[in-house]
Structure formats: structure tokens, C-alpha cells
Write a protein that holds these residues in place. Structure first.
Motif, PDB file in Angstrom:
ATOM      1  N   ASN A  36       0.841  -1.200   0.000  1.00 20.25           N
ATOM      2  CA  ASN A  36       0.000   0.000   0.000  1.00 20.25           C
ATOM      3  C   ASN A  36       0.880   1.256   0.000  1.00 20.25           C
ATOM      4  N   PRO A  37       0.721   2.101  -1.023  1.00 20.19           N
ATOM      5  CA  PRO A  37       1.708   3.179  -1.192  1.00 20.19           C
ATOM      6  C   PRO A  37       1.658   4.229  -0.105  1.00 20.19           C
ATOM      7  N   ILE A  38       0.538   4.389   0.583  1.00 19.82           N
ATOM      8  CA  ILE A  38       0.449   5.493   1.544  1.00 19.82           C
ATOM      9  C   ILE A  38       0.516   5.002   2.985  1.00 19.82           C
ATOM     10  N   ARG A  39      -0.206   3.939   3.285  1.00 19.93           N
ATOM     11  CA  ARG A  39      -0.238   3.464   4.666  1.00 19.93           C
ATOM     12  C   ARG A  39       0.689   2.277   4.904  1.00 19.93           C
ATOM     13  N   GLY A  40       1.195   1.651   3.832  1.00 18.73           N
ATOM     14  CA  GLY A  40       2.024   0.458   4.000  1.00 18.73           C
ATOM     15  C   GLY A  40       3.499   0.835   4.073  1.00 18.73           C
ATOM     16  N   LEU A  41       4.348  -0.111   3.689  1.00 20.23           N
ATOM     17  CA  LEU A  41       5.785   0.154   3.617  1.00 20.23           C
ATOM     18  C   LEU A  41       6.196  -0.083   2.163  1.00 20.23           C
ATOM     19  N   ALA A  79      -3.570  -1.114  10.763  1.00 18.05           N
ATOM     20  CA  ALA A  79      -2.614  -0.509   9.826  1.00 18.05           C
ATOM     21  C   ALA A  79      -2.338   0.960  10.131  1.00 18.05           C
ATOM     22  N   TYR A 111       0.877   1.994  10.872  1.00 22.22           N
ATOM     23  CA  TYR A 111       2.300   1.751  11.086  1.00 22.22           C
ATOM     24  C   TYR A 111       3.079   3.048  11.015  1.00 22.22           C
TER      25      TYR A 111
END
Lengths: 508, 429
Positions: free
Chosen positions: A363-368, A440, A442
Motif C-alpha cells: 500500500n503506497p500510503i499506509r504500508g511500507l 494498519a 504503522y
């Protein structure tokens, strides 16, 4: 010249450990960082100074030490050891860089890391058997503390297991070394003066077996591997990088230098068995990795599998396969360091390593996103996708050993397919899918935290596209080692009716 | 008209969302009444209204001027004429002045069109650099309304009417006058251009809908800045009043070809804003729309997408905002648009949470979701006002009818994808 590689980290460790540095100061980290960077730069410069036209030892330093027991301060390096020294410098730098700034007991921590660096380098450049063993054992203590103090919840157990296994490994190697020197009638333990030619085949076989088991624990080979997943998983990421990336390579180095190099006749006898053990190791590592639910454990088992290739290549001992073995060891060091680095970041940010919990990190905004992208690159490199250094190394291994052990090589190729299987599982569960909206939130991965992974990825990519930049250092030495074997002879004896297959060589 | 009063007359609701039903019965919103929620939704109304000011102008421009252009390469290049077009609900010459500001395009919009995120440059440069308003999102909403059809009202039925076909035919022939290729195509495949004109009628429909909503949101932002709203219910009530005030505004489709006006749907047909634009819009865009390509598989055998259009549940009330910014998630376009026009207090607010400015797109998306729950609440309350009884009705039977209506509305949020439960919690961001 080589002494500097030992003295600088050692003095640095002592300074960090004993200088009156105020509590909470960032100085230990900065100092350790500067030393590691300097060591890497220096060993890289040494690489450029290496005379590639000669296979003999270079930068030799000799100082008589304890004559009575044959221990001399005898250093030297060649294409077999210097790349490992450079890798050691790089990984130490990365381990220090990726250590958290607020690490507990920083002075002890950084001192131990530099100590490990000195010990590992020493083992690679020692040209005296006892000196090698000294460094080989010296590294044991700091690593024990590094695992036990800064590791995970079961780190005591893992550290003790590591300690016992490595100690046994040291004893076996010591026994072999003593036998080689005393029975061979050598005046000292200097590698150059050791010769096993006069020994009976039975004695040679016993000594070689001792060496194989000793180094097989360190590499590790199935069934001597059980310390490895525990200590990799329970170590902090920087320690795991050192453990898997470079410490295990001491086993590979020892096997090639002392096993293959000093027992040229007997090696033929054990080679088929070694090839079988190697291919079992490869398949076992891959199948075990498929069964894991913890990403760090998966990477640990993948490491076992990748070590099997090296054994098969060493057993085949053609020009190409020995070259491939060393290249595979270096490439595995780089890839494993990258994997541990990334898995460490994932664990730090997400708070878990469980495959069943991780999800959607792309996920480009909330992931890594960047970490996930690099993880995919690392997985592909490990699985042997062309364009990355893993493929270059594995392909040379396969190419080199197929003519000698075709079935074992085919099993290795099959296992490299299984490698792709478990990395696809890992990447699918970790990077793809969707985030759990309840969990999520993070923390962001700071840009500076991404630098080590980016550096490693760049090296892996560049060496994958231009593998010669890696092989050119190694090739003269490995050619010389494999030429001590009467290659056509074994082919003729093992396959009397088939036409001789000439192992292809790299053109230079 | 407090909760206790209503509940004293009829027994408490046993619905899964009984708390929310009681809140609605007390004149509240589906969104909890907290100052934080009020600040968030008003801020996002403002951020939404500025691109919306572009959307409605451009939708009308396409419906009225671009019309059947076979290569509408420049349909997002709004001419000055349409930037100056007077909104019917703002400015001095308004039909009904909702916003006290100017009737022409909003100054922040003009500034963005000129400078964008980069620097002052030509429109073409900004367009090619994708430094622009994502008009594709407005078109996607329009297409959702067109495709979902039959959601009440007579507008869609009229698009099949012979009278409409005749009107469209005249406009098509006038538009392609002197173009034998297109006229020939029209002769061969008449339905092709009729269908296209139907789509353009929905452009007009949605443009006229948003022409109302933009000034409403601007005015709400101004009232909030002046300290006019006491809580979320106030903000909802303003929307309810706004809905009733403009319910009767005509919905039409006029086309201008070579200076002449062709009335494809004349105002005289009596289509009105509430029934032909607002309610179908809420149903089509808030509730239904289409499954995101990045979330659901359209594979018929996988059975992930319902067979019946009425079962579609992919609108903003159900959307998962966390994947915003990924491939295949259409609301990203809108979030990106709103991002450019956030008021300072929202920017500061987002800085404090989650990843600060790095995940603003998602944080503002969730705020947007909250605000649309408030808008939907307003629509539900407006429907209740129009069809049922006042909240302070003394007759318990009437109150029970109201309750049934509210519970029926809440039933739609029982599916697991609905975010009604999430937005009750301030920690959902």
C-alpha cells in the motif's frame, strides 16, 4: 597492510569499550560507524591493488610468534579471501548503520560488533592454521553476547545453542589441524608448510572428515544445521546480518581453503557423498522454508538451502564450480543481509513477523511500499532471477558442477524452483493483499533507514548485470585451486564409457 | 425534542444500530456530535467545494458546448465564459442566494488552475503534467448515475421518450451539419449518437446538481468560520434546509450549437432537483457506484460482484479508504483534488496523527467519508420530513412510523463493508 584490518577494529573496540564516554553520548555509534566505513573502503582499495595475474598469496606479513607450538603471525590474502574481507567490511558498516540509535548498552554493543569484525577478518587472512583457529574461536564470544543480550525472547536458548555448536566445531577443526601438522611432519602450522601427501589415504580421510564436520556445522549443512534457524531468528536484525551474511561464510572459506586446498587426493573420495549431502541440504532448506509461518525463519531456512549449492559446487571442484561456490557465498551474503535488513524493518514497524497477520504492505500510503518493493527484489535475487547477482552465482555453480554430478545439480535446480515457491508465498502474504484497517497505523520508515537496503539492492543489481566485477577477483585463485586436481581422471573413472565433457570456462 | 422525550413515548429500538436510530430520532446525524467531527466535516466540505466548483462548470460545458465532439481532446479546458458563468445560488444576481460569495469561479480554484502544484504555466502544460483537477472523477460519478438508472424519478424514462429522441436528433443533425461522415454514421447507426446524447444529458444533470452543492458547502464553511454551527446536527440541519430550498430547481439539458440553443430536455418538462438529481445521485454515488477494479474481481465465476444493481455497495459509505493511492482505487482522484484545497486547520490537524503529511490522502479520505455520512443523514432526515412525520409529533404511532423508516435506512449499513460502525469511533482515521 593487512594488520591494519585487524588493528583498527580492535583498537576501536577497546576505545569504545573503555574510554570515559559520557552516558547517552552518540559517540560510540559515530566512532564505530566511521571505523566500519573506513575498513570497507580500505578493503575495497586492497581489492583494486590485488594482482590478478598471480594466484599466489599477496600482501603477506610474517612474524614469528610462538615457535614452540608452531604458531606464527602469518597473514596473506588472495582472490579467495579478500572478497570475503570486503564483504565483512560492508556488512559491519550496514549492521552498525541499521542499529537503532537508542540501542541498550551502546558501548558494549558497538565494541562487540567491531570485535567480531576483527575476528572474522583475521580468520579470512590468517595463513597459519592455529592463527586461523584463534580468530575462528575469538569471534564466538562476542557473537554469543550479541545474540543473548540484544536478541528476542528466546535468545538465551539460541545463544547457548550457537555457542555449543560452534565450540564443538572448533574442537573438531583443532583436532584436524593438529593431525595435519603432526602426522604430516610439518615444522610449523603455516599453511604453506602443511602437506598431506605423505599420509595414508585412511588418515587423510579421517582428517578430512573432521574438517568437513567442523566446517559443516558452521556453514551449516543438513543435519548439522539446527543451531542456525534459532540463532538467526532470535538475533536482532543487525546481528542476524552479521551471523548469516559473513560468519557462516567462514565455514565455506575453511572448507575450500583447508578441505579442498589441502586434501587434493582424498577430496575425490568424499566428493560424491558431499554432493549428495549438498543436494539434500538444498532440498531440505527449501521444503522447510515452505512450511514456515514466520518470515525470519523462512529466510533462515532459505539460507540453509543456499549453502547446499556451495557444497555441491565444491564437491564438483571444476574451475567453474569452485568459482561459482565463492561467488555464491558472496552473493548469498549480500542477499541474506538485504533480506534480514528488510525483515527487521518490517518487524519493527508492523510489530509482527507472522505470515498470517502480515498483509498489504505494498500500500503506497499506509504500508511500507519501498521496503516491500526491495523485499520483492531480494526475494527474486535469492530465487535466482536473471539480472540479479543470485542468478549469476547459481548459474555458474550449475554450469560448473553439471558435468561432474548431473543428478545432484538437477536436484539443486529443482530446489531453486522451490526457492521461488516460498518467496512467492512470503511476498504474496506480506506485500500483496490489503491492509487490516484496525491495525494498519504503522510508523513511517525514515528515509535514512532505507539507505542500507538501497545500497545492498544497488550492489546486487549491478553485480547481477555485470557479474564480472565480482568474479574477476576470485577467478585466478579458484582456477589455481581446481587445477591441483586431476580433473579428467575422475571423470574417466566415474563415467568410463561416456565421452569426456569438458567443463566450460569463463573467458577472460 | 430530546432523546428521552421520544423514547418515553415509544419503546427503545432493538436495531443493531439502535444508538444511531435514537440519535436520528432526536434530530441528530449518523455522525457523532463532537467538535472534532464538526471541524473535520466542515473543513472537508470546503476542500470538496472548490474542485466541485470546477466539476459543475466543466460538466455543463461538456453537456452544452463540447457535445458530440468525436475527439474531445480539450474538454477539460474550461473557457473563460464558463469560469465566469454565474452560479444560480451565489452572488448578487442569484435565484436564491445560498453563499454570500461571488457567483463566478472560486478564487482558490482560479489560482490553482493558473499555478497548480508546480508554477505558472500554460493550461496545456498543467494538463500534460497532470497538475490539474481530476475531472475524470466527476465523469465517473456521472456514469454511475447513468448506468444505475431506475432509482426513482422520471428523468431516465424520459431519455427513451420519442420526444427526447426527436430533440436529440435535431441537435445531432445541427451539430454535424456539413459533416457527411458523421451524418452518414448517424443514419447508419442512429442509436449510437442517441446513447451519447443521453450520457450528455446526465452530464448536465450532475452539473446542475453540483451547482447547488458547491455554494452550500462554501456557505457552511463560512458559517463555521464565523462560529455559527454549534454541532454536527446544526450542520446537518443546514443541509436539510438547503435541500428543501432548492428542491424545485429545474433539471434540463440545453445545447448551444453555433450560437443557437437546442433544448434537448426543456425546463418545461418539470424535472426537479430533488427527485431527478439529488436522490438518484445519493443512491448512485454514495451507496452503489461500481466495484473498484483494485478491490473486487469482475470474474463472473468468482461471484464477487452482485448480479443485481440494487445490491451494489461500493459507494463512499462503504468504501475502504485505506488503499487510496494504490492502483485501481477511483476515489484517489477526488482525494487528490481535495488535497489541494484543505483549510489550514485541517492540515494542522492531520499533521498530528498517523503519518502526518505522508498519509494525508487517506486521513482526508476518512474525513470525507465522515462528512458524506453527515450528508446522507441530511438526505434521510429530508426524506423523513417530506414523506413522514415531524420528530416532535405527539402521536406515538407516527413516531413508530418514523422509527421504521430510520431502521429501514440503517438496515442498508448492516453489511460488513459499511463504515457506519467505524465512523462512530474517533480513532478511525
Amino acid at each position: 597492510m593487512l594488520t591494519a584490518l585487524l588493528l583498527v577494529p580492535f583498537i576501536g573496540a577497546v576505545l569504545i569499550g573503555f574510554l570515559p564516554i559520557p552516558e547517552g553520548s552518540n559517540l560510540p555509534r559515530k566512532l564505530a560507524f566511521a571505523i566500519a566505513a573506513g575498513l570497507f573502503a580500505y578493503s575495497f582499495w586492497l581489492l583494486t591493488q590485488l594482482d590478478l595475474s598471480s594466484a599466489s598469496l599477496q600482501f603477506v606479513e610474517y612474524l614469528p610468534w610462538a615457535k614452540a607450538i608452531g604458531l606464527n603471525y602469518n597473514l596473506g590474502t588472495d582472490g579467495l579471501s579478500l572478497p570475503f574481507v570486503a564483504l565483512n567490511g560492508l556488512l559491519t558498516w550496514i549492521a552498525i548503520y541499521s542499529t537503532k540509535e537508542n540501542v541498550q548498552r551502546p558501548r558494549l554493543y558497538y565494541a562487540l560488533i567491531l570485535f567480531v569484525n576483527a575476528g572474522v577478518t583475521g580468520a579470512f587472512i590468517a595463513q597459519n592454521l592455529l592463527l586461523f583457529l584463534l580468530f575462528y574461536e575469538i569471534e564466538l564470544i562476542p557473537v554469543y553476547f550479541l545474540i543473548a543480550i540484544w536478541g528476542g525472547s528466546k535468545s538465551q536458548y539460541a545463544a547457548t545453542k550457537f555457542l555449543l555448536y560452534t565450540a564443538v566445531s572448533g574442537i573438531l577443526i583443532l583436532a584436524a589441524f593438529l593431525g595435519m601438522a603432526w602426522l604430516g611432519g610439518s615444522s610449523s602450522f603455516d599453511v604453506a608448510s602443511i602437506s598431506t601427501e605423505g599420509l595414508s589415504q585412511r588418515t587423510q580421510l579421517i582428517l578430512l572428515t573432521l574438517l568437513l564436520v567442523g566446517f559443516g556445522i558452521k556453514i551449516p549443512l543438513v543435519p548439522l544445521h539446527t543451531w542456525q534457524p534459532d540463532s538467526y531468528v532470535e538475533s536482532a536484525p543487525p546481528v542476524a546480518i552479521l551471523l548469516g551474511g559473513i560468519l557462516a561464510k567462514m565455514g565455506v572459506y575453511g572448507l575450500l581453503r583447508f578441505g579442498l586446498g589441502l586434501f587434493p587426493q582424498t577430496w575425490h573420495l568424499v566428493a560424491p557423498g558431499l554432493a549428495i549431502i549438498g543436494s539434500i541440504t538444498v532440498i531440505y532448506g527449501a521444503l522447510s522454508a515452505i512450511a514456515q509461518k514466520d518470515i525470519k525463519r523462512m529466510v533462515a531456512y532459505s539460507s540453509i538451502g543456499h549453502m547446499g549449492y556451495i557444497l555441491v559446487a565444491a564437491a564438483a571442484s571444476t574451475e567453474l564450480s569452485v568459482l561459482g561456490a565463492v561467488a555464491q557465498a558472496i552473493s548469498h551474503g549480500l542477499i541474506l543481509a538485504l533480506l534480514f535488513e528488510l525483515v527487521g524493518i518490517v518487524e519493527e514497524k508492523v510489530g509482527t513477523r507472522e505470515l498470517d497477520v502480515l498483509n498489504g504492505l505494498m500500500n503506497p500510503i499506509r504500508g511500507l511500499p519501498l521496503v516491500s518493493a526491495l523485499l520483492i527484489a531480494a526475494g527474486m535475487a535469492s530465487a535466482g532471477i536473471p539480472g540479479l547477482v543470485g542468478f549469476a552465482a547459481e548459474f555458474i555453480v550449475f554450469q560448473g558442477s553439471f558435468s561432474v554430478f548431473p543428478i545432484c545439480t538437477l536436484l539443486c535446480i529443482l530446489a531453486s524452483g522451490l526457492t521461488a515457491v516460498y518467496f512467492a508465498i512470503l511476498l504474496n502474504r506480506t506485500c500483496f493483499g490489503k491492509l487490516d484497517n484496525k491495525l494498519a497505523y504503522y510508523p513511517l520508515v525514515a528515509r535514512s533507514q532505507q539507505i542500507p537496503a538501497l545500497v545492498l539492492t544497488a550492489i546486487i543489481l549491478v553485480l547481477g548485470i555485470q557479474p564480472n566485477w565480482l568474479l574477476r577477483w576470485i577467478e585466478p585463485t579458484t582456477n589455481a585451486i581446481s587445477q591441483t586436481f586431476s580433473q579428467p581422471e575422475i571423470i574417466a573413472t566415474s563415467q568410463p564409457h561416456s565421452p569426456t565433457i569438458k567443463a566450460p570456462t569463463l573467458t577472460r | 425534542m430530546s432523546t428521552t422525550l421520544t423514547q418515553a413515548k415509544i419503546p427503545p429500538s432493538k436495531h443493531e444500530f439502535s444508538e444511531i436510530v435514537h440519535r436520528l430520532e432526536a434530530g441528530g446525524s449518523m455522525l457523532p456530535d463532537t467538535p472534532e467531527n464538526l471541524m473535520q466535516i466542515i473543513g472537508i466540505y470546503k476542500a470538496y467545494a472548490v474542485p466541485m466548483d470546477f466539476y459543475w462548470r466543466d460538466l455543463l460545458y461538456i453537456a452544452e458546448r463540447v457535445f458530440l465532439n468525436p475527439l474531445p481532446a480539450f474538454k477539460y479546458f474550461l473557457p473563460q465564459e464558463y469560469l465566469d458563468l454565474h452560479n444560480h445560488y451565489a452572488g448578487d444576481d442569484a435565484d436564491l442566494r445560498i453563499w454570500r460569495g461571488e457567483a463566478t469561479a472560486h478564487p482558490e480554484l482560479l489560482e490553482f488552475m493558473e499555478k497548480g502544484e508546480t508554477f505558472k504555466g500554460s493550461k496545456l502544460f498543467h494538463h500534460l503534467w497532470h497538475d490539474r483537477i481530476n475531472m475524470e472523477f466527476a465523469e465517473a460519478c456521472m456514469r454511475a448515475m447513468l448506468w444505475h438508472q431506475g432509482m426513482g424519478g422520471r428523468f431516465y424514462d424520459y431519455l427513451e421518450d420519442p420526444e427526447y429522441i426527436a430533440n436529440a436528433d435535431r441537435a445531432i443533425k445541427a451539430y454535424f451539419k456539413g459533416n457527411p461522415l458523421m451524418l452518414g454514421l448517424h443514419k447508419l447507426f442512429p442509436n449510437m449518437f442517441y446513447e451519447k446524447v443521453r450520457e450528455l444529458s446526465y452530464y448536465s444533470n450532475l452539473g446542475l446538481f453540483w451547482e447547488v452543492m458547491a455554494p452550500v458547502f462554501f456557505e457552511m464553511s463560512d458559517i463555521y468560520d464565523e462560529g455559527g454551527f454549534k454541532g454536527v446536527p446544526d450542520a446537518m440541519q443546514f443541509l436539510v434546509n438547503g435541500i428543501f430550498a432548492v428542491a424545485g430547481r429545474p433539471i434540463y439539458h440545453h445545447v448551444y450549437i453555433r450560437g443557437e440553443c437546442y433544448e434537448i430536455i426543456p425546463k418545461s418538462k418539470g424535472f426537479t432537483w430533488l427527485y431527478e438529481a439529488a436522490l438518484p445521485y445519493v443512491e448512485a454515488v454514495f451507496y452503489r457506484t461500481a466495484p473498484f477494479r483494485g478491490t473486487k474481481s469482475y470474474n463472473a465465476q468468482a461471484q464477487q460482484v452482485p448480479d443485481e444493481q440494487k445490491d451494489f455497495h461500493y459507494g463512499i459509505l462503504y468504501a475502504d479508504v485505506f488503499p487510496v493511492g494504490s492502483a485501481g482505487i477511483p476515489p484517489t482522484l477526488l482525494m487528490q483534488d481535495m488535497f489541494h484545497f484543505l483549510p489550514q486547520y485541517l492540515l494542522d490537524y492531520y499533521q498530528e496523527y498517523c503519518r502526518g503529511e505522508d498519509d494525508i490522502l487517506i486521513q482526508l479520505g476518512i474525513t470525507f467519508q465522515r462528512s458524506m455520512y453527515n450528508v446522507t443523514s441530511a438526505v434521510i432526515q429530508a426524506l423523513r420530513t417530506a414523506l413522514l412525520y415531524p420528530l416532535d409529533d405527539p402521536n406515538p404511532k407516527h413516531l413508530l412510523k418514523n422509527r421504521q423508516f430510520f431502521e429501514m435506512q440503517m438496515d442498508r449499513f448492516k453489511r460488513p463493508e459499511a463504515r457506519l460502525h467505524d465512523i462512530q469511533n474517533q480513532e478511525y482515521r
